[in-house]
Motif scaffolding. Structure first.
Motif, PDB file in Angstrom:
ATOM      1  N   PHE A   1     -27.223   2.306  -6.820  1.00 18.24           N
ATOM      2  CA  PHE A   1     -25.768   2.307  -6.717  1.00 18.24           C
ATOM      3  C   PHE A   1     -25.311   3.512  -5.880  1.00 18.24           C
ATOM      4  CE2 PHE A   1     -26.617  -0.010 -10.688  1.00 18.24           C
ATOM      5  CZ  PHE A   1     -25.858  -1.161 -10.479  1.00 18.24           C
ATOM      6  N   VAL A   2     -24.414   3.255  -4.914  1.00 13.31           N
ATOM      7  CA  VAL A   2     -23.950   4.288  -3.979  1.00 13.31           C
ATOM      8  C   VAL A   2     -22.432   4.403  -4.125  1.00 13.31           C
ATOM      9  CG1 VAL A   2     -24.080   5.126  -1.610  1.00 13.31           C
ATOM     10  CG2 VAL A   2     -25.804   3.502  -2.446  1.00 13.31           C
ATOM     11  N   HIS A   3     -21.950   5.571  -4.535  1.00 17.26           N
ATOM     12  CA  HIS A   3     -20.553   5.709  -4.940  1.00 17.26           C
ATOM     13  C   HIS A   3     -19.595   5.892  -3.769  1.00 17.26           C
ATOM     14  CE1 HIS A   3     -20.183  10.107  -4.329  1.00 17.26           C
ATOM     15  NE2 HIS A   3     -21.393  10.239  -4.836  1.00 17.26           N
ATOM     16  N   GLU A   4     -18.316   5.723  -4.091  1.00 20.46           N
ATOM     17  CA  GLU A   4     -17.241   5.884  -3.109  1.00 20.46           C
ATOM     18  C   GLU A   4     -16.820   7.344  -2.989  1.00 20.46           C
ATOM     19  OE1 GLU A   4     -13.238   5.438  -3.811  1.00 20.46           O
ATOM     20  OE2 GLU A   4     -13.375   4.818  -5.912  1.00 20.46           O
ATOM     21  N   PHE A   5     -15.915   7.616  -2.021  1.00 22.80           N
ATOM     22  CA  PHE A   5     -15.416   8.977  -1.835  1.00 22.80           C
ATOM     23  C   PHE A   5     -14.742   9.494  -3.096  1.00 22.80           C
ATOM     24  CE2 PHE A   5     -11.913  11.847  -0.986  1.00 22.80           C
ATOM     25  CZ  PHE A   5     -12.561  12.880  -0.323  1.00 22.80           C
ATOM     26  N   GLY A   6     -13.919   8.658  -3.723  1.00 20.32           N
ATOM     27  CA  GLY A   6     -13.163   9.100  -4.891  1.00 20.32           C
ATOM     28  C   GLY A   6     -13.953   9.112  -6.186  1.00 20.32           C
ATOM     29  N   GLY A   7     -15.209   8.700  -6.141  1.00 22.40           N
ATOM     30  CA  GLY A   7     -16.028   8.647  -7.349  1.00 22.40           C
ATOM     31  C   GLY A   7     -17.156   9.656  -7.323  1.00 22.40           C
ATOM     32  N   ASN A   8     -18.148   9.396  -8.150  1.00 25.31           N
ATOM     33  CA  ASN A   8     -19.375  10.177  -8.184  1.00 25.31           C
ATOM     34  C   ASN A   8     -20.424   9.301  -8.859  1.00 25.31           C
ATOM     35  OD1 ASN A   8     -21.293  12.215  -8.057  1.00 25.31           O
ATOM     36  ND2 ASN A   8     -19.924  13.811  -8.798  1.00 25.31           N
ATOM     37  N   TYR A   9     -21.585   9.862  -9.100  1.00 23.98           N
ATOM     38  CA  TYR A   9     -22.666   9.085  -9.705  1.00 23.98           C
ATOM     39  C   TYR A   9     -22.251   8.434 -11.014  1.00 23.98           C
ATOM     40  CZ  TYR A   9     -23.286  12.921 -13.008  1.00 23.98           C
ATOM     41  OH  TYR A   9     -23.069  13.842 -13.992  1.00 23.98           O
ATOM     42  N   ASP A  10     -21.403   9.099 -11.801  1.00 20.28           N
ATOM     43  CA  ASP A  10     -21.043   8.590 -13.119  1.00 20.28           C
ATOM     44  C   ASP A  10     -19.964   7.510 -13.071  1.00 20.28           C
ATOM     45  OD1 ASP A  10     -19.257  10.496 -12.266  1.00 20.28           O
ATOM     46  OD2 ASP A  10     -19.135  11.568 -14.159  1.00 20.28           O
ATOM     47  N   ALA A  11     -19.406   7.250 -11.881  1.00 19.27           N
ATOM     48  CA  ALA A  11     -18.440   6.162 -11.752  1.00 19.27           C
ATOM     49  C   ALA A  11     -19.100   4.794 -11.874  1.00 19.27           C
ATOM     50  CB  ALA A  11     -17.706   6.270 -10.414  1.00 19.27           C
ATOM     51  N   TRP A  12     -20.436   4.744 -11.827  1.00 21.55           N
ATOM     52  CA  TRP A  12     -21.174   3.490 -11.966  1.00 21.55           C
ATOM     53  C   TRP A  12     -21.615   3.225 -13.401  1.00 21.55           C
ATOM     54  CZ3 TRP A  12     -20.826   0.109  -8.292  1.00 21.55           C
ATOM     55  CH2 TRP A  12     -20.706   0.506  -6.949  1.00 21.55           C
ATOM     56  N   GLU A  13     -21.080   3.957 -14.359  1.00 20.53           N
ATOM     57  CA  GLU A  13     -21.545   3.802 -15.738  1.00 20.53           C
ATOM     58  C   GLU A  13     -21.413   2.363 -16.266  1.00 20.53           C
ATOM     59  OE1 GLU A  13     -23.560   4.940 -19.025  1.00 20.53           O
ATOM     60  OE2 GLU A  13     -23.262   6.063 -17.167  1.00 20.53           O
ATOM     61  N   PRO A  14     -20.320   1.633 -15.970  1.00 19.82           N
ATOM     62  CA  PRO A  14     -20.251   0.254 -16.460  1.00 19.82           C
ATOM     63  C   PRO A  14     -21.362  -0.636 -15.899  1.00 19.82           C
ATOM     64  CG  PRO A  14     -18.079   1.013 -15.785  1.00 19.82           C
ATOM     65  CD  PRO A  14     -19.062   2.028 -15.300  1.00 19.82           C
ATOM     66  N   GLN A  15     -21.838  -0.303 -14.709  1.00 17.98           N
ATOM     67  CA  GLN A  15     -22.923  -1.089 -14.113  1.00 17.98           C
ATOM     68  C   GLN A  15     -24.282  -0.581 -14.591  1.00 17.98           C
ATOM     69  OE1 GLN A  15     -20.053  -0.125 -12.135  1.00 17.98           O
ATOM     70  NE2 GLN A  15     -19.431  -2.164 -12.806  1.00 17.98           N
ATOM     71  N   MET A  16     -24.446   0.718 -14.706  1.00 20.90           N
ATOM     72  CA  MET A  16     -25.713   1.264 -15.206  1.00 20.90           C
ATOM     73  C   MET A  16     -26.005   0.729 -16.607  1.00 20.90           C
ATOM     74  SD  MET A  16     -27.161   3.376 -12.959  1.00 20.90           S
ATOM     75  CE  MET A  16     -28.166   4.528 -13.905  1.00 20.90           C
ATOM     76  N   THR A  17     -24.987   0.717 -17.446  1.00 23.58           N
ATOM     77  CA  THR A  17     -25.157   0.246 -18.823  1.00 23.58           C
ATOM     78  C   THR A  17     -25.507  -1.242 -18.864  1.00 23.58           C
ATOM     79  OG1 THR A  17     -23.592   1.898 -19.634  1.00 23.58           O
ATOM     80  CG2 THR A  17     -24.003   0.015 -21.052  1.00 23.58           C
ATOM     81  N   PHE A  18     -24.833  -2.028 -18.044  1.00 22.46           N
ATOM     82  CA  PHE A  18     -25.021  -3.481 -18.055  1.00 22.46           C
ATOM     83  C   PHE A  18     -26.352  -3.892 -17.431  1.00 22.46           C
ATOM     84  CE2 PHE A  18     -24.471  -7.696 -16.129  1.00 22.46           C
ATOM     85  CZ  PHE A  18     -24.026  -8.433 -17.215  1.00 22.46           C
TER      86      PHE A  18
END
Length: 293
Positions: free
Chosen positions: A25-42
């Protein structure tokens, strides 16, 4: 903390979870690695899931030189993370800035991708807004430097393609804005100047995009106005692309509509792994309205 090391020695913070076919998962400018938590969990239920902080985003290193930031370097950093984790191929999923990097990975190292998910990629691509976008990017960079991320985050998080998230999910949007407020001032400014303001328009890459055969899913929100036309362009140009338009949705797709995002991504990956996500059938000729003989 786990770190991958980029070609220039920059350390990139990495987290992973789960086992199975890798997803990066590669995050957006306004996010960071933890912005993918809903996908990491799923997705960690069935896949080896990887998320990382781009250079300039704590706890990754923050190079002080703007020349240490570019679209090509962003692609190289994804590959550095994969190499560090000994991942030869992965499903690569990117949002916005991460979506551009994902597309460019497909252009420069297609052998490393099982598939590409390109979400919310379009800002600065439209030729009529190219100069405007570059100017705004430089203004945003200056604001991060002079106002600081802590202050400017509230303004940036209230943009025309972010208010949809705020209206639907005030708590989720608040967490997004608070995360943005923790960004590095210099890291955000250099990312805007080195990556966002300098990357080429998608339309200037039409020939290269048309030659790329990696299975691709393009996702865009229907109220993310400056990504809609680029999304259609990618659908029409990428040979093996599907297009998902999420209704009443803005830019922050994976957080604004996590269940729909995950469902679409899960089906796409399943189709790719079954060998059933194919290039468009040549009989589906866009010049033909109805068959007459």
């Amino acid at each position: 903390m786990a770190y991958a090391v980029a070609k220039d020695g920059t350390r990139l913070y990495v987290e992973e979870a789960g086992a199975g076919t890798p997803i990066v998962f590669v995050h957006e400018f306004g996010g960071n690695y933890d912005a993918w938590e809903p996908q990491m969990t799923f997705f960690a239920r069935r896949h080896r899931c990887v998320t990382f902080a781009a250079r300039g985003y704590p706890p990754s290193d923050i190079p002080a030189d703007v020349e240490a930031y570019s679209q090509a370097i962003a692609v190289s950093d994804i590959l550095a993370v994969m190499d560090h984790l000994k991942i030869g191929q992965a499903h690569v999923v990117g949002l916005s800035m991460g979506g551009f990097a994902t597309l460019h990975l497909g252009l420069t190292a297609p052998e490393r991708a099982f598939s590409l998910t390109i979400a919310g990629a379009g800002y600065g691509a439209e030729k009529q807004f190219e100069d405007y976008f570059k100017g705004v990017s430089l203004d945003v960079a200056k604001n991060f430097e002079t106002q600081t991320a802590r202050v400017f985050a509230e303004t940036y998080a209230s943009g025309a393609s972010r208010v949809q998230f705020q209206n639907k999910d005030p708590r989720g949007w608040r967490a997004f804005a608070d995360r943005l407020a923790t960004h590095s001032d210099i890291g955000a400014a250099n990312t805007m100047r080195g990556v966002q303001a300098r990357r080429p328009s998608l339309y200037d890459l039409e020939k290269e995009i048309a030659a790329m055969t990696v299975p691709a899913l393009v996702m865009v929100g229907d109220e993310d106005d400056h990504c809609l036309q680029p999304g259609l362009f990618l659908k029409k140009t990428l040979p093996a692309a599907g297009l998902a338009i999420l209704p009443k949705t803005g830019h922050t797709l994976n957080l604004e509509e996590p269940e729909l995002f995950n469902t679409l991504l899960r089906e796409f990956i399943a189709m790719v792994e079954a060998g059933r996500w194919l290039p468009r059938d040549p009989r589906a000729n866009p010049a033909e309205v109805m068959k007459t003989k």
